[in-house]
Design a protein around this motif. Structure first.
Motif, mmCIF file in Angstrom:
data_model
loop_
_atom_site.group_PDB
_atom_site.id
_atom_site.type_symbol
_atom_site.label_atom_id
_atom_site.label_comp_id
_atom_site.label_asym_id
_atom_site.label_seq_id
_atom_site.Cartn_x
_atom_site.Cartn_y
_atom_site.Cartn_z
ATOM 1 N N VAL A 1 59.031 -35.450 -0.320
ATOM 2 C CA VAL A 1 58.728 -34.119 0.207
ATOM 3 C C VAL A 1 59.877 -33.645 1.107
ATOM 4 O O VAL A 1 60.352 -32.518 0.989
ATOM 5 C CB VAL A 1 57.375 -34.103 0.967
ATOM 6 N N VAL B 1 54.265 -32.606 4.554
ATOM 7 C CA VAL B 1 53.741 -31.491 3.763
ATOM 8 C C VAL B 1 53.446 -30.288 4.674
ATOM 9 O O VAL B 1 53.804 -29.151 4.366
ATOM 10 C CB VAL B 1 52.469 -31.916 2.989
ATOM 11 N N MET C 1 56.268 -29.547 -4.733
ATOM 12 C CA MET C 1 55.181 -30.469 -4.419
ATOM 13 C C MET C 1 54.856 -31.310 -5.647
ATOM 14 O O MET C 1 54.672 -32.520 -5.556
ATOM 15 C CB MET C 1 53.948 -29.665 -3.977
#
Ligand code: NA
Ligand code: NA
Lengths: 435, 180, 355
Positions: free
Chosen positions: A74, A258, A272
């Motif tokens: 991420v 995130v 994602m």
């Protein structure tokens, strides 16, 4: 054949299969299954196949591996670490080889949010190499420094290597993480020195930057490192102040990354999805090898060849340094050819009993092992970090040029290994503070 | 292939679930002194088993299982293809055996109604044992499809290549706005 | 050919040290050859399954990890807190090992059937030392427990913790060190031996005796694969039964000794050892009394044992009986003699687990 001989034969066949490019996990399962059948019997072979894969996978502590991998992906895809290099660049540009040094600093910062050195060199490669090329840095220095700096990614916590080692060798993961900090920081310092010395001796390698950033710009750049700082504070602050365990830290770190990426508006659905997809790929390909290695452990235990080897080693009455020299050579050789996680999982079933018998500090050894395996990431012919950078630079720079640039940093690595063997406190000091 | 897409999708959802569930447990413990019941049992018996086994076939589809190219890469192409075929046959045999045995185990666990207790909660675990043979059966299918289609080429997708590809994509993405 | 034996503890641990002694006893006395495989072959969780799959002939089978497969057998182990109520620590351990072993092998045909169903034979099990509270700060009164986090390993300890206002969290034993050192939990409930086994000596600063109490008796010390057992001669079976009686007695005795040693270690390195405050002991006793009904309820609801109530009474009776039988035990031999007379002499090598 005696059981021990069957054990050695099994290991030999395993090596042949692996060299014939049979996937490592598959080779391990095949050899262990057949070996158990011959040594113990049909039911033991089938029994292990039914029992070990599930019980290995259904493992709480192991769950931090996919979570830390996700956090790294991420951060990578959402560009959370972009600001790191820019800030380092503005502050360090005046130093000899300032951009390369900024790359090392950036990699060290990125290391705190990823468990893998590939992610680290990929991220810094993408950001730092174009800048260095623009400033007419020597191609070998530019790429070599970033490939090497990437290895810091698995030394400074979190580290997938250290988590797997901790689970297999039953060493507290939190303590291993702290142990990794010492070697990681030392490595960064050594790499910075290598860059500075080389550029001082030969200023053509890295022309001085002309841009002179004002203090305002420098301070503003600092503000851009907040995503990484926040992640570091969140994960390590929470970890060492007792909000969560090392296992839980992975999930918390992934969630935080995130959330931060979402707030920064750099997390698209596509990014994602890529992060999730790659996390699945990495996890499944690591775990199937780990399962095979776990089965190999049972086969080796039944054959008694591990014990025989341990006896042999202790009968040699080799002193600590000779044995370590042997281990160092073996891992540097393995590291030339093998994927680090594969190399670790393959060797630990045989090595751990020997280390326990000879009374090594398993915490210290685990971090040293991570260092060895990371050196393997930049040695030819299979140097994964180097391959990643080759992907960044494309056809503009030859693979051999990158390996040439890495050479100087390998020299520094050998000094670090020596230092860690002579002064184990480099690793053990921080964990000892926990007590 | 549709099945491997479905496996990836389920896997991705489980990764998200794991992240959210463990984080929620941490937050709930820290703020309210109330652990979410059964977190450890669910993470280990279900999420981890899915992550480990369900996507083996997807890794296989991308030739992503970790191997050592060192020697094989220098062999003639014909022999390399033969080696790949051998590897696929071995995979077919091993993963078929794997599927059969773990299915038997799952049936046993179903018969006794296997469960665990964590804190005061009963977590039924027998269904999780079926995840293993499902994952390995998908792997067998993928290997069979490759064998039947004589797909002995090796376009590797290793982790290193994953990053290379990601780099390339991002560089393009960064260029795009300027082009417009 | 040697009988293979797997145990998920490392060499040098209390159980493996005992096993090494008992293995040489079996060899010298009966010519029964057992080869030990500590740790590397099967871990604690895998061993029951490993025995039923005949990966090994015998092993240290922690059946408490498989509540569905061993529902009946687990009932006896679940009642362990009764053993420590108003009882000296050593007697509690001796009595609980005797009560569980006698119940499963002589009074509970469903239990022996459970083991047969998993392709193995049960020959008794030891008990650990009495559980106590190991913390990173003094936790002595009931009020001290309010709001702290405690690592517990079984439902009754979790209920005990909640009953005094603590939060019970699940953490694997391997993580106990990390969790205590980083303050994720304030206390763990463990037998004294785990202080040493998991190196908690580095991180624990205070221990409180008397609470929560209870022992861990949920292990078959020398569970044997059914085919192995069937393939033995009557003499070999008799030898195995005698060996088992020594293992269970010596094992329990060793755990009690090791617990006392661990407390000495704790004292030496300056860990504060506190006795539980009267209000805490009172609350604990009341809890244990009331919890018996909860345990029965759990076994009816979750484990599907409809007659758990009657069975619990039989077990309760056995625990009381064994407290008297073992009240004056001073040695491993004395304990073995009692186990032999009361239990193992009644296991017939011609018929036990062979129908
Ligand atoms: Na890292
Ligand atoms: Na290499």
């Amino acid at each position: 054949m005696t059981p021990a001989e069957i054990g050695y034969a099994g290991i030999a066949i395993l090596l042949v299969l692996i060299l014939l490019r049979i996937p490592i996990g598959l080779s391990l399962i095949l050899v262990s299954f057949s070996g158990l059948w011959i040594l113990v019997g049909e039911s033991a072979a089938w029994g292990s196949l039914g029992l070990i894969p599930y019980s290995f996978a259904a493992h709480w502590q192991l769950s931090s591996v996919p979570m830390f991998v996700l956090m790294g992906f991420v951060c990578f895809h959402a560009g959370l670490t972009k600001g790191l290099f820019d800030a380092a660049r503005l502050w360090l540009a005046k130093l000899p080889g300032g951009l390369a040094i900024a790359g090392v600093f950036g990699a060290t910062g990125f290391a705190a949010v990823t468990g893998s050195s590939l992610a680290c060199s990929a991220a810094m490669g993408r950001i730092a190499i174009p800048e260095m090329m623009k400033s007419r840095y020597d191609a070998a220095l530019a790429t070599g420094s970033v490939a090497a700096a990437g290895t810091i990614g698995a030394l400074i916590p979190p580290s997938i290597l250290l988590i797997l080692y901790g689970i297999i060798a039953q060493v507290p993961v939190g303590a291993l993480f702290l142990g990794g900090v010492g070697v990681g920081v030392l490595t960064a310092a050594a790499y910075v020195s290598v860059i500075m010395i080389r550029v001082i001796l030969n200023p053509d390698l890295a022309p001085r930057a002309h841009e002179d950033a004002g203090w305002g710009e420098r301070l503003r750049a600092l503000a851009d490192i907040w995503p990484v700082l926040l992640l570091m504070i969140g994960v390590f602050g929470g970890l060492f102040s007792g909000v969560f365990t090392p296992t839980e830290a992975g999930a918390v770190g992934a969630s935080l990354s995130v959330i931060i990426a979402f707030v920064k508006r750099t997390l698209t659905w596509k990014r994602m999805w890529d992060s999730l997809y790659e996390t699945l790929m990495v996890s499944a390909s690591i775990f199937i090898i780990a399962i095979g290695a776990n089965m190999l452990t049972r086969f080796i235990a039944f054959s008694g060849s591990g014990d025989a080897l341990a006896d042999l080693v202790s009968n040699l009455e080799a002193n600590r340094y000779v044995l370590l020299l042997g281990i160092t050579v073996v891992y540097l050789l393995l590291g030339m050819f093998l994927d680090p996680i594969g190399a670790m999982l393959l060797t630990l079933p045989i090595l751990l009993p020997i280390l326990k018998d000879t009374g090594y500090d398993l915490l210290w050894f685990g971090v040293l092992l991570a260092k060895y395996l990371e050196i393997g990431m930049i040695t030819p012919p299979i140097g994964l970090n180097v391959f990643v950078l080759k992907g960044v630079v494309g056809d503009k720079i030859a693979l051999s040029t990158i390996f040439k640039g890495v050479l100087w940093f390998l020299l520094a690595d050998l000094f670090i290994v020596l230092a860690v063997i002579v002064f184990p406190e480099i690793i053990t000091f921080l964990p000892s503070l926990l007590k | 292939m549709g099945l491997s897409r479905a496996a990836t999708f389920v896997g991705a959802i489980v990764i998200v679930l794991m992240m959210v569930h463990v984080t929620a447990d941490v937050v709930s413990k820290f703020l309210f002194s109330k652990p979410l019941p059964g977190t450890i049992a669910l993470v280990s018996s279900y999420y981890m088993v899915v992550v480990t086994f369900l996507c083996l076939c997807v890794v296989e589809a991308k030739n992503g299982h970790i191997d050592v190219e060192l020697v094989a890469d220098h062999l003639p192409a014909r022999i390399q293809r033969a080696l790949t075929a051998v590897a696929l046959v071995i995979a077919l045999v091993v993963f078929s055996a794997f599927t059969w045995k773990t299915l038997m185990v799952a049936n046993d666990k179903f018969a006794v109604g296997a469960f665990e207790t964590e804190q005061r909660v009963k977590i039924i675990t027998w269904p999780s044992y079926y995840i293993v043979p499902i994952g390995t059966a998908l792997m067998v299918l993928m290997v069979a499809v490759k064998l039947l289609g004589r797909r002995f080429d090796l376009k590797h997708q290793t982790l290193a290549e994953t990053y290379e590809r990601a780099n390339a994509v991002e560089v393009e993405e960064e260029r795009e706005p300027k082009n417009k | 050919k040697d009988l293979t034996y797997a145990i998920g503890f490392p060499t040098g641990s209390t159980p493996v040290t005992t096993l090494e002694k008992v293995v040489s006893y079996a060899q010298e006395t009966h010519g029964l050859n057992i080869k030990l495989y500590p740790l590397s072959l099967l871990d604690l969780r895998q061993t029951p399954q490993g025995i039923s799959d005949h990966i090994v002939d015998m092993g240290w089978a922690t059946y408490q990890y498989q509540p569905a497969e061993f529902a009946n057998s687990n009932l006896a182990a679940a009642m362990n807190m009764m053993a420590t109520a108003n009882t000296p620590a050593d007697v509690a351990s001796y009595a609980m090992a005797g009560a569980v072993t006698e119940y499963i092998s002589l009074h509970c045909p469903e239990c022996t059937a459970e083991f047969a169903g998993q392709n193995q034979v049960y020959f008794g099990g030891h008990s650990t030392g009495v559980y106590l509270t190991q913390c990173t700060k003094p936790v002595v009164t009931k009020a001290d427990f309010a709001g702290i986090k405690v690592r517990t390993a079984a439902p009754s300890w979790a209920r005990w913790a909640e009953n005094v206002g603590a939060t019970s969290v699940t953490i694997s034993a391997n993580e106990a060190y990390d969790a205590l050192s980083q303050g994720v939990v304030d206390c763990v409930f463990f037998a004294p031996t785990e202080l040493v086994n998991f190196q908690l000596t580095d991180v624990v600063t205070d221990m409180t005796t008397g609470v929560p109490g209870g022992v861990f008796p949920g292990v078959g010390d020398i569970n044997t694969n059914l085919d192995t057992w069937r393939g033995m001669t009557v003499e070999e079976r008799a030898a195995l039964i005698d060996t088992a009686s020594h293992l269970v007695a010596e094992g329990t005795y060793a755990y009690v000794q090791a617990s006392e040693d661990a407390m000495d270690v704790a004292r030496e390195i300056g860990i504060g050892i506190h006795e539980a405050a009267p209000d805490l002991l009172e609350a604990s006793a009341a809890f244990v009394e009331g919890d018996q009904a909860t345990i029965v309820e759990e076994f009816v609801d979750k484990y599907g044992l409809d007659d758990a109530g009657e069975k619990a009474e039989v077990i309760g009776g056995l625990i009381a009986k064994w407290k008297e039988l073992t009240a004056d035990v001073e040695s491993g031999e004395a304990l073995q003699a009692i186990y032999w007379d009361e239990i193992y002499s009644k296991l017939d090598p011609e018929t036990y687990a062979l129908q």
